[in-house]
Design a protein around this motif. Structure first.
Motif, short mmCIF file in Angstrom:
data_model
loop_
_atom_site.label_atom_id
_atom_site.label_comp_id
_atom_site.label_asym_id
_atom_site.label_seq_id
_atom_site.Cartn_x
_atom_site.Cartn_y
_atom_site.Cartn_z
N THR A 161 1.00 -1.16 -0.21
CA THR A 161 -0.28 0.07 -0.28
C THR A 161 0.78 1.44 -0.07
O THR A 161 1.97 1.05 1.13
N ILE A 162 0.70 1.92 -0.93
CA ILE A 162 1.35 3.31 -1.04
C ILE A 162 0.70 4.66 0.24
O ILE A 162 -0.78 5.08 0.33
N VAL A 163 1.79 4.75 0.57
CA VAL A 163 1.86 5.27 1.74
C VAL A 163 2.03 6.87 1.81
O VAL A 163 1.50 7.59 3.17
N ALA A 164 3.28 7.69 1.36
CA ALA A 164 3.70 8.66 1.34
C ALA A 164 3.81 9.22 -0.32
O ALA A 164 4.22 7.86 -0.88
N VAL A 220 8.88 8.05 -2.76
CA VAL A 220 7.27 7.13 -2.53
C VAL A 220 7.69 5.97 -1.75
O VAL A 220 8.66 5.22 -2.13
N GLN A 221 6.07 6.20 -1.01
CA GLN A 221 7.07 5.03 0.96
C GLN A 221 5.33 3.77 0.53
O GLN A 221 4.81 4.62 -0.10
N ILE A 222 6.26 2.50 0.93
CA ILE A 222 4.95 1.98 0.32
C ILE A 222 5.14 1.09 1.57
O ILE A 222 5.88 0.20 1.94
N ALA A 223 3.87 0.85 2.26
CA ALA A 223 3.76 -0.52 3.59
C ALA A 223 3.18 -2.51 2.65
O ALA A 223 3.24 -2.00 1.77
N VAL A 224 4.50 -2.96 3.81
CA VAL A 224 4.35 -4.20 2.92
C VAL A 224 4.46 -4.63 4.23
O VAL A 224 4.65 -4.87 5.27
N ALA A 225 4.15 -6.27 3.83
CA ALA A 225 3.43 -7.78 5.19
C ALA A 225 4.74 -7.82 5.75
O ALA A 225 5.99 -7.72 5.10
N TRP A 245 -4.44 3.88 6.24
CA TRP A 245 -4.41 2.95 4.76
C TRP A 245 -4.04 1.98 5.22
O TRP A 245 -4.65 1.23 4.55
N ALA A 246 -3.07 1.54 6.15
CA ALA A 246 -3.07 0.43 6.22
C ALA A 246 -2.46 -0.27 7.82
O ALA A 246 -0.79 -0.54 7.84
N PRO A 247 -3.28 -0.22 8.65
CA PRO A 247 -2.59 -0.52 10.56
C PRO A 247 -1.93 -1.85 10.18
O PRO A 247 -1.21 -1.64 11.04
N GLN A 248 -2.12 -3.10 9.25
CA GLN A 248 -1.42 -4.45 9.72
C GLN A 248 -0.58 -4.24 9.07
O GLN A 248 0.21 -5.40 9.75
N LEU A 249 0.25 -3.24 8.23
CA LEU A 249 1.19 -3.53 7.98
C LEU A 249 2.25 -2.61 8.94
O LEU A 249 2.29 -1.86 9.67
N VAL A 298 -1.70 7.29 -5.68
CA VAL A 298 -2.14 8.19 -5.01
C VAL A 298 -2.13 7.07 -3.70
O VAL A 298 -1.79 6.40 -3.52
N PRO A 299 -1.44 7.97 -2.10
CA PRO A 299 -1.44 7.33 -0.94
C PRO A 299 -2.50 6.85 -0.89
O PRO A 299 -4.15 7.23 -1.02
N GLY A 300 -2.93 5.40 0.33
CA GLY A 300 -3.73 4.66 -0.25
C GLY A 300 -3.86 3.71 -1.40
O GLY A 300 -4.97 2.86 -1.10
N THR A 301 -3.37 3.40 -1.99
CA THR A 301 -3.74 2.97 -3.52
C THR A 301 -2.43 1.33 -2.95
O THR A 301 -1.65 1.17 -2.85
N ASP A 302 -3.69 0.12 -3.31
CA ASP A 302 -2.81 -0.80 -3.49
C ASP A 302 -1.67 -1.03 -4.55
O ASP A 302 -2.36 -0.79 -5.66
N VAL A 303 -0.95 -1.83 -4.69
CA VAL A 303 0.18 -2.55 -5.18
C VAL A 303 0.42 -3.34 -5.71
O VAL A 303 0.82 -4.11 -4.99
N ASN A 304 0.76 -3.75 -6.91
CA ASN A 304 0.98 -5.36 -7.18
C ASN A 304 2.84 -5.43 -6.48
O ASN A 304 3.28 -4.43 -7.12
#
Length: 215
Positions: A110-113, A123-128, A162-166, A188-194
């Motif tokens: 998930t793009i968070v910033a 770009v910052q992305i949250a990942v499990a 956007w992604a509190p579980q990550l 944009v922030p909040g968008t999920d990506v592969n």
């Protein structure tokens, strides 16, 4: 096999879900990638390797999407009119301009910033956590089919809406060619990506686990 160098931005023409079988059929328009395509060829659609099942006269191709792909990628959430990154399978005589990409999506981030710069965006992305162990600074990662270099990895103690579980963030920088030539320039922030992590890292992890189990 792909390289993560996007050839064109295509468009989803239709996606039909079969609820009984939990699979789908997608039709994508991509005049460049279909210009020399044949049935049975592989085309990466926003990082997902799909097999061409039929070709249209209008620059479109159709492909079947299996339940596994729908579970582990964002492809099933797309609809008619959505844009996608397209890349044909690598030619044996071509250059490996990005990195070794299989088109096997490992999960969703998930793009968070997003911090726009004068000539590039950070770009910052949250990942499990189960994927974060494969992400390394200066290593390679594929985001929606685009080969990118990881610029930073940060274990995250705070949470986002956007992604509190990550629990882990990684960062990439998008150069002008990526901003204009792929879909990443519009996310944009909040968008999920592969996400597809480096295959070498996955095999290394598997070998280490096997060696440890045999001790």
């Amino acid at each position: 096999m792909f390289t993560g160098i996007i050839e064109e931005v295509g468009e989803i023409v239709a996606i039909d879900h079969d609820t009984a079988r939990a699979d789908a059929r997608v039709v994508v328009r991509g005049p460049l990638v279909t210009s020399d395509a044949s049935e049975g060829d592989s085309i990466a659609v926003s990082g997902v390797c799909l097999t061409v099942t039929s070709l249209g006269d209008d620059g479109t191709f159709a492909a079947d999407v299996m339940p596994e792909t729908l579970r582990h990628s964002m492809l099933g959430g797309l609809g008619a009119g959505d844009q996608v990154n397209l890349e044909r399978a690598m030619s044996p005589t071509g250059r490996l301009g990005g990195h070794i990409v299989q088109g096997h999506v490992d999960g969703v981030g998930t793009i968070v910033a997003r911090d726009p710069g004068e000539r590039w965006d950070d770009v910052q992305i949250a990942v499990a956590d189960d994927l974060a162990r494969y992400v390394a600074r200066k290593g390679s990662i594929t985001i929606d089919g685009v080969s990118l270099t990881v610029t930073a990895v940060t274990d995250r103690s705070d949470q986002t809406p956007w992604a509190p579980q990550l629990g882990t963030l990684f960062a990439v920088s998008l150069i002008p060619a990526t901003l204009t030539g792929t879909t990443l320039g519009r996310l944009v922030p909040g968008t999920d990506v592969n996400l597809e992590v480096d295959v070498i890292a996955k095999y290394t992890q598997r070998l280490l686990e096997t060696a440890e189990a045999q001790r």
